[in-house]
Design an enzyme around this catalytic site. Sequence first.
Site: not given
Length: 351
Positions: A145, A225
């Site tokens: 990711c 994140h």
Amino acid sequence: MSTSSRSRIAVNGYGVIGKRVADAVTQQNDMDLAGVSDVSADWRARMVTQKGYRLFGATDEHVRTMQNAGLDVAGALDDLLETADVVVDCTPKHVAAKNVELYRQKGIKFIVQGGEKHEVTGHSFVAEASYASAVGRDSTRVVSCNTTSMVRTLAALKHAGLLRRARGTLMRRATDPWESHLGGIMNTLAPEPEIPSHQGPDAQSVDPELDVVTMAVKVPETLAHLHYWAVQLTRPAEKDEVLDAFRTSPRIALIQMADGLTAINSVKELMADLGRPHDNLYEVALWSDMLKVEGDELFYAYMVDNQAIVIPETVDAIRALIGQVRDPHESIAKTNAALGIGAIFDALGGR
């Protein structure tokens, strides 16, 4: 092997990525989901059959366990692979590398996820950077990711002729939300022990020309994140020019603090309001009103949904391996339309 224009896709592993890949495949007009293989006989496996997907056990033993749990099982992984053109391996880290021998024995094209090393397939995939070199290959690796987000944003700057070098600090969520009761961290921060962190070299596995260094720290939250980037440009530029470069990527969503999107939780709430399955944020959500340009220095921040960002990439990787769609822009457009990528722009009144 399928003889129709619709490719048959197997998903091995029905965790946070596997279930999203399976759902995404069913939304494509050129793919069919051949089935899902897993080791679980609990509620997760029941969701497979409840959605109408064919359920397979990873081994004969897993088949028996599933049958004893009252599940409708179509067979074992070997049986599933016989009916598919491509298998997407979404098993836990390092498990896929062990499955590769089976896939090669079966002569089936396969995709692994970013937890595996580049050497497992010899090719690393982000649609906007390495689609063309994946066309017709037997296998590829959809990078993690964080690496996906890095390649998307840095590739946009590179294609605009603006990128010289990039230095990023990554605040990584501690664990997946559904597993937060099992581990993670509380009331502390855990820095990765080496600089660069692994994401920088991983991005270079997609584009070796990238001059990028990353530092990472694990933080006590599970939503997403957060990245901060300092980029040296090839020349002095204006903010609008940089934003125009980011706008060339259909998978970068320019958001604004001024719209009330002041934190990652508010962005996730927007995804829920948009009706995205699992509140998925497929795009890189980059704050345009925070972005700053000082001469040839660029500073910006964005959010990464680690459960969702690789899903459109995986769909594109399937098309690349099959080879029926050779143009990356065509595949990206098809995937985006099927998954509703771009709706965030309409919701916010444009980009």
